[in-house]
Design a protein around this motif. Sequence first.
Motif, mmCIF file in Angstrom:
data_model
loop_
_atom_site.group_PDB
_atom_site.id
_atom_site.type_symbol
_atom_site.label_atom_id
_atom_site.label_comp_id
_atom_site.label_asym_id
_atom_site.label_seq_id
_atom_site.Cartn_x
_atom_site.Cartn_y
_atom_site.Cartn_z
ATOM 1 N N GLY A 60 19.514 -27.911 1.574
ATOM 2 C CA GLY A 60 18.654 -28.303 2.690
ATOM 3 C C GLY A 60 18.985 -27.581 3.974
ATOM 4 N N VAL A 61 20.262 -27.465 4.293
ATOM 5 C CA VAL A 61 20.675 -26.769 5.512
ATOM 6 C C VAL A 61 20.314 -25.281 5.408
ATOM 7 C CG1 VAL A 61 22.661 -26.076 6.921
ATOM 8 C CG2 VAL A 61 22.495 -28.417 6.068
ATOM 9 N N THR A 62 20.579 -24.689 4.263
ATOM 10 C CA THR A 62 20.253 -23.277 4.059
ATOM 11 C C THR A 62 18.749 -23.052 4.239
ATOM 12 O OG1 THR A 62 22.125 -23.035 2.548
ATOM 13 C CG2 THR A 62 20.434 -21.331 2.457
ATOM 14 N N GLN A 63 17.935 -23.918 3.633
ATOM 15 C CA GLN A 63 16.479 -23.797 3.755
ATOM 16 C C GLN A 63 16.016 -23.982 5.194
ATOM 17 O OE1 GLN A 63 14.428 -22.669 1.488
ATOM 18 N NE2 GLN A 63 16.087 -22.518 0.012
ATOM 19 N N ALA A 64 16.662 -24.874 5.934
ATOM 20 C CA ALA A 64 16.274 -25.114 7.331
ATOM 21 C C ALA A 64 16.502 -23.875 8.192
ATOM 22 C CB ALA A 64 17.057 -26.294 7.898
ATOM 23 N N ARG A 74 16.500 -20.605 6.962
ATOM 24 C CA ARG A 74 15.840 -19.399 6.440
ATOM 25 C C ARG A 74 14.724 -18.868 7.348
ATOM 26 N NH1 ARG A 74 18.293 -17.880 2.210
ATOM 27 N NH2 ARG A 74 18.773 -19.212 0.457
ATOM 28 N N PRO A 75 13.910 -19.734 7.982
ATOM 29 C CA PRO A 75 12.813 -19.196 8.805
ATOM 30 C C PRO A 75 13.265 -18.526 10.098
ATOM 31 C CG PRO A 75 12.390 -21.485 8.195
ATOM 32 C CD PRO A 75 13.797 -21.173 7.816
ATOM 33 N N VAL A 76 14.524 -18.661 10.467
ATOM 34 C CA VAL A 76 14.979 -18.099 11.739
ATOM 35 C C VAL A 76 15.163 -16.597 11.572
ATOM 36 C CG1 VAL A 76 16.742 -18.154 13.531
ATOM 37 C CG2 VAL A 76 16.126 -20.256 12.343
ATOM 38 N N PHE A 77 14.330 -15.856 12.278
ATOM 39 C CA PHE A 77 14.371 -14.400 12.193
ATOM 40 C C PHE A 77 15.744 -13.894 12.615
ATOM 41 C CE2 PHE A 77 14.026 -10.301 14.312
ATOM 42 C CZ PHE A 77 13.506 -9.541 13.295
ATOM 43 N N GLY A 78 16.292 -12.979 11.825
ATOM 44 C CA GLY A 78 17.573 -12.374 12.176
ATOM 45 C C GLY A 78 18.771 -13.076 11.564
ATOM 46 N N LEU A 79 18.566 -14.258 10.959
ATOM 47 C CA LEU A 79 19.680 -14.974 10.334
ATOM 48 C C LEU A 79 19.648 -14.797 8.826
ATOM 49 C CD1 LEU A 79 20.035 -18.470 12.022
ATOM 50 C CD2 LEU A 79 21.294 -16.386 12.477
ATOM 51 N N ARG A 80 20.814 -14.706 8.229
ATOM 52 C CA ARG A 80 20.937 -14.715 6.776
ATOM 53 C C ARG A 80 21.859 -15.868 6.402
ATOM 54 N NH1 ARG A 80 23.582 -9.831 4.166
ATOM 55 N NH2 ARG A 80 25.407 -11.097 4.423
ATOM 56 N N PRO A 81 21.280 -17.068 6.201
ATOM 57 C CA PRO A 81 22.113 -18.215 5.827
ATOM 58 C C PRO A 81 22.520 -18.136 4.367
ATOM 59 C CG PRO A 81 19.815 -18.862 5.923
ATOM 60 C CD PRO A 81 19.878 -17.418 6.347
ATOM 61 N N THR A 85 19.157 -33.640 10.000
ATOM 62 C CA THR A 85 18.272 -34.230 9.004
ATOM 63 C C THR A 85 17.215 -33.175 8.702
ATOM 64 O OG1 THR A 85 16.712 -35.181 10.580
ATOM 65 C CG2 THR A 85 18.587 -36.567 9.933
ATOM 66 N N PRO A 86 16.638 -33.193 7.513
ATOM 67 C CA PRO A 86 15.637 -32.182 7.178
ATOM 68 C C PRO A 86 14.437 -32.175 8.129
ATOM 69 C CG PRO A 86 16.323 -33.351 5.204
ATOM 70 C CD PRO A 86 16.946 -34.065 6.377
ATOM 71 N N ALA A 87 14.152 -33.297 8.760
ATOM 72 C CA ALA A 87 12.965 -33.392 9.615
ATOM 73 C C ALA A 87 13.213 -32.918 11.050
ATOM 74 C CB ALA A 87 12.471 -34.836 9.647
ATOM 75 N N GLU A 88 14.452 -32.725 11.436
ATOM 76 C CA GLU A 88 14.754 -32.379 12.822
ATOM 77 C C GLU A 88 15.133 -30.905 12.961
ATOM 78 O OE1 GLU A 88 14.536 -34.213 15.619
ATOM 79 O OE2 GLU A 88 13.678 -35.797 14.407
ATOM 80 N N PRO A 89 14.639 -30.240 13.995
ATOM 81 C CA PRO A 89 14.971 -28.832 14.193
ATOM 82 C C PRO A 89 16.289 -28.618 14.934
ATOM 83 C CG PRO A 89 13.386 -29.525 15.828
ATOM 84 C CD PRO A 89 13.607 -30.712 14.903
ATOM 85 N N ALA A 90 17.062 -29.670 15.158
ATOM 86 C CA ALA A 90 18.269 -29.555 15.969
ATOM 87 C C ALA A 90 19.273 -28.567 15.398
ATOM 88 C CB ALA A 90 18.923 -30.929 16.148
ATOM 89 N N ARG A 103 7.057 -26.286 13.941
ATOM 90 C CA ARG A 103 7.792 -26.676 15.139
ATOM 91 C C ARG A 103 9.221 -26.118 15.119
ATOM 92 N NH1 ARG A 103 4.543 -30.887 17.513
ATOM 93 N NH2 ARG A 103 6.140 -31.765 18.875
ATOM 94 N N ALA A 104 9.884 -26.205 13.965
ATOM 95 C CA ALA A 104 11.263 -25.697 13.882
ATOM 96 C C ALA A 104 11.308 -24.204 14.176
ATOM 97 C CB ALA A 104 11.856 -25.993 12.509
ATOM 98 N N HIS A 105 10.303 -23.482 13.702
ATOM 99 C CA HIS A 105 10.242 -22.041 13.973
ATOM 100 C C HIS A 105 10.053 -21.805 15.469
ATOM 101 C CE1 HIS A 105 8.484 -21.487 9.668
ATOM 102 N NE2 HIS A 105 9.760 -21.793 9.648
ATOM 103 N N ALA A 106 9.203 -22.603 16.101
ATOM 104 C CA ALA A 106 8.959 -22.451 17.541
ATOM 105 C C ALA A 106 10.239 -22.716 18.330
ATOM 106 C CB ALA A 106 7.847 -23.394 17.991
ATOM 107 N N VAL A 107 10.982 -23.735 17.921
ATOM 108 C CA VAL A 107 12.248 -24.049 18.591
ATOM 109 C C VAL A 107 13.207 -22.866 18.459
ATOM 110 C CG1 VAL A 107 14.303 -25.520 18.481
ATOM 111 C CG2 VAL A 107 12.033 -26.549 18.357
ATOM 112 N N ALA A 108 13.356 -22.389 17.242
ATOM 113 C CA ALA A 108 14.274 -21.264 17.011
ATOM 114 C C ALA A 108 13.832 -20.034 17.796
ATOM 115 C CB ALA A 108 14.345 -20.953 15.519
ATOM 116 N N ARG A 109 12.547 -19.714 17.758
ATOM 117 C CA ARG A 109 12.050 -18.540 18.473
ATOM 118 C C ARG A 109 12.227 -18.715 19.978
ATOM 119 N NH1 ARG A 109 8.434 -14.738 16.533
ATOM 120 N NH2 ARG A 109 9.737 -15.070 14.724
#
Length: 190
Positions: A19-23, A25-32, A101-106, A176-182
């Motif tokens: 779950g953490v790895t999947q959370a 993955r969408p962050v550009f530039g990261l290789r979890p 948690t899987p639902a939070e972008p924190a 939303r998580a992608h927007a937070v990360a970006r």
Amino acid sequence: MTGTTTVLICEDRPAIRTGVTQALRPVFGLRPTGVGTTELSDRYRAEPVAAILVGGTQAGRAAAVLLLAEFPAASVLIYAAADDVLTDALPPGVRGYFRWTPAEPALAAALVALLLADGRLPDRREAGLTARELEVLRAVCRGRSNVEISRELFLAEETVKAHVRQIFRKLGVRHRAHAVARGFRSGLID
């Protein structure tokens, strides 16, 4: 900086590790990369590791001490799943602690903020957001729902939804998580 930034997720519980790895993955530039706390191989020791996320279990906190010694250049963060309880102080050298948690972008937001502060993530592009869109993005980064944002900024919920759609379009994201990360990665949010 170009390329990818390696982040190890050291977690013995396979479902949480995935779950953490999947959370992340969408962050550009990261290789979890998810590994168990005892599964670190020479492969990871041979490449630069920017950050290590360690599960908040007792075993995870003990592993953090060993990982700090083995990867002195890496930033170590401890995260806690819903059922983890932090009962003692953070080990020396650990940069922070947060809930996941899987639902939070924190998780993504905390990691991106740390890596930006350390100068380990690229891309500080200007996204062309309006002042109001930046306010909405900041509220999204704080985990607010559209309803909560509408109350906080005295806007109609449909207006907030329109701002969120515009933010997604301008940042080139779909969630939303992608927007937070970006937002953190590009320096729009600090």
